[in-house]
Design an enzyme around this catalytic site. Structure first.
Site, PDB file in Angstrom:
ATOM      1  N   GLU A   1      -6.656 -45.202 119.133  1.00 22.96           N
ATOM      2  CA  GLU A   1      -6.505 -45.060 117.676  1.00 22.96           C
ATOM      3  C   GLU A   1      -5.073 -44.630 117.337  1.00 22.96           C
ATOM      4  O   GLU A   1      -4.830 -43.634 116.661  1.00 22.96           O
ATOM      5  CB  GLU A   1      -7.513 -44.065 117.098  1.00 22.96           C
TER       6      GLU A   1
ATOM      7  N   HIS B   1     -21.236 -29.012 107.040  1.00 23.66           N
ATOM      8  CA  HIS B   1     -20.438 -28.634 108.215  1.00 23.66           C
ATOM      9  C   HIS B   1     -20.541 -27.121 108.427  1.00 23.66           C
ATOM     10  O   HIS B   1     -20.609 -26.358 107.460  1.00 23.66           O
ATOM     11  CB  HIS B   1     -18.977 -29.040 107.935  1.00 23.66           C
TER      12      HIS B   1
ATOM     13  N   ARG C   1      -9.707 -29.472 105.977  1.00 23.10           N
ATOM     14  CA  ARG C   1      -8.952 -28.301 105.532  1.00 23.10           C
ATOM     15  C   ARG C   1      -8.350 -28.516 104.128  1.00 23.10           C
ATOM     16  O   ARG C   1      -8.358 -27.619 103.298  1.00 23.10           O
ATOM     17  CB  ARG C   1      -7.836 -28.017 106.548  1.00 23.10           C
TER      18      ARG C   1
END
Ligand code: UDP
Length: 371
Positions: free
Chosen positions: A123, A247, A216
Site C-alpha cells: 500500500e 472503537h 485522531r
C-alpha cells in the site's frame, strides 16, 4: 541444475487494518515453496487485533507486545526497533514486509533499512498532501517510501506519486490493494455471528446507516458534531437506524456515551470482527466513516460512503463516485439530501472497485519471487 534459493520473509503488522491487509499476503507466501515466512506482531493494538488473527488463521511467530496505556508513537517506535533487531539477529531474513502508514510500519521499515534487509511496502504511494493529517500516518508513509526497496502500489495514481517523488520505475509495482483480496475471502467463506444476524433481522425494515469513527483528527468537536447530526437525522427519519461499532479509544467512548446512549434506533456495539463488519457494510443503506480501509471496501460492496474527513489520500473512491467527502459540509444536510433523492445511493451499486481486483497478494508474492 539451478535451484532457486528459499527467501526468508518477515511480515510485520500491529493494528487491525494491517492484519486484514497482510493476511492475504501471508496466505500466499505460506503456500509458496519459495518462501519461509515469519509473522511478527507488534501488537500496537491488542484486543482489536485478536479476532482477525483467528479469522484468517494467522499464527504469530513473534509478538513484540508493545502496547501500553497512553502509548505514544515514540514509545511504539522504540519498542518495535529494539524488538525487531533481536529477531533480525536470530532469523537473518532477506525481506521485511510492512503495510500502510502506522508507526509499526515505519519502525519496521527503518529497522530493516538499518540492517540492510530489503523492505517491501504494501500500500505504497498514498498521500493526503498534508504532513500533519492524518497524523502521524502521512509522515510515516512518506518516510517508508524513502527507505523501501519494493513499493507495492494499489492504483495508477499511487504509482504516479511514487515516480514523481523520484522512486525508480523498476521499484514500483502496480498490484491493487490487498484489502480487496481479504474482502473477497471473507464474503465467500463466512456467515455473520448470531448476534449480527439477529440485529440484521430486527432492522430489516429500516435504512441502516453504518458508522465508524476513531481517527485522531476527528476527536473532540468534530466527532461530537458528527454524532449530534447523525442523532438528529435518525430521530427525524423514523425509517432509518444507526449502527455504530464503537472503537475502544476513550476519546470515542466518552463522547459516544454522552450523545448516543439510549437513543431510539441507535445501536452501539463493541468493535466487530471482519466477518460481522463486512456483513453490516453489505446490508447498509449508507456508510459514514473516517476509516481508510472502508473507503477501499465500499466500492466492492456497491455502498455509498460519506467520508468524515477534511481530505482523503484515496481520491479514487471519490472519483469512482462511491464516496463523497463531508469536509466542511453539513453532514445532516448531506444525509437529508440523499434521503430525499436516492439516485446517488442507487447509482453506486455497479461501480468497479478502483483499488483492486482481489489478486494483489498473488502479484506481490510474484514480485518477491522474481527479485
Ligand atoms: N473494521 C472491522 N470491524 C469494525 C470496524 C472496522 O473489521 O468494527 C475493518 C474495516 O472493514 C476495515 C478496517 O477494519 O477493513 C479499518 O480499520 P480502521 O478504521 O481501524 O483503520 P484505517 O483503515 O483507517 O487505517
Amino acid at each position: 541444475m539451478i535451484t532457486s534459493q528459499i527467501k526468508k520473509v518477515i511480515v510485520l503488522f500491529g493494528t487491525r487494518p494491517e492484519a486484514i491487509k497482510l493476511a492475504p499476503v501471508i496466505f500466499e507466501l505460506k503456500n509458496n515453496a519459495n518462501f519461509e515466512t515469519i509473522v511478527v506482531s507488534s501488537s500496537q493494538h491488542t484486543d482489536l487485533l485478536k479476532p482477525f488473527l483467528q479469522i484468517f488463521n494467522i499464527q504469530v511467530d513473534y509478538d513484540l507486545q508493545v502496547m501500553t496505556d497512553n502509548q505514544t508513537p515514540n514509545s511504539v517506535c522504540a519498542k518495535v526497533l529494539q524488538g525487531l533487531d533481536t529477531i533480525f539477529a536470530k532469523e537473518k531474513p532477506d525481506v521485511i514486509l510492512v503495510q500502510g502508514d502506522t508507526t509499526t510500519a515505519f519502525a519496521g521499515a527503518f529497522a530493516g533499512f538499518n540492517r540492510k534487509i530489503k523492505v517491501g511496502h504494501v500500500e505504497a504511494g498514498l498521500r493526503s498532501g498534508n504532513l500533519y493529517s492524518p497524523f502521524p500516518e502521512e509522515a510515516n508513509r512518506r518516510l517508508v517510501t524513502q527507505i523501501a526497496d519494493f513499493h507495492f502500489a494499489a492504483t495508477n495514481k499511487n504509482c504516479e506519486v511514487l515516480k514523481r517523488e523520484g522512486i525508480g520505475e523498476n521499484k514500483v509495482f502496480l498490484t491493487g490493494n490487498t484489502v480487496v483480496d481479504a474482502l473477497h475471502f471473507v464474503l465467500n467463506h463466512s456467515k455473520p455471528s448470531e448476534k449480527i444476524a439477529k440485529l440484521l433481522e430486527n432492522t430489516r425494515n429500516f435504512k441502516r446507516i453504518l458508522l465508524t469513527t476513531h481517527r485522531r483528527e476527528s476527536f473532540g468537536d468534530k466527532m461530537s458534531g458528527n454524532l449530534l447530526q447523525l442523532k438528529e437525522f435518525v430521530s427525524q427519519q423514523t425509517d432509518t437506524c444507526l449502527i455504530f461499532p464503537v472503537h475502544p479509544n476513550p476519546n470515542v467512548r466518552k463522547i459516544t456515551n454522552e450523545i448516543l446512549a439510549n437513543c431510539e434506533r441507535v445501536y452501539l456495539l463493541e468493535p466487530l470482527d471482519y466477518i460481522d463488519f463486512t456483513a453490516l457494510m453489505k446490508e447498509s443503506w449508507l456508510i459514514t466513516s473516517d476509516s481508510g480501509g472502508v473507503q477501499e471496501e465500499a466500492p466492492s460492496l456497491g455502498k455509498p460512503l460519506l467520508v468524515l474527513r477534511e481530505n482523503t489520500e484515496r481520491p479514487e473512491a471519490i472519483e469512482s463516485g462511491v464516496a463523497k467527502l463531508v469536509g466542511e459540509n453539513s453532514l445532516l444536510e448531506m444525509l437529508n439530501a440523499n434521503y430525499i433523492d436516492e439516485s446517488w445511493i442507487t447509482s453506486v451499486k455497479q461501480v468497479p472497485n478502483p483499488f483492486g481486483d482481489g489478486n494483489a497478494a498473488k502479484r506481490i508474492v510474484e514480485v518477491l519471487k522474481r527479485n
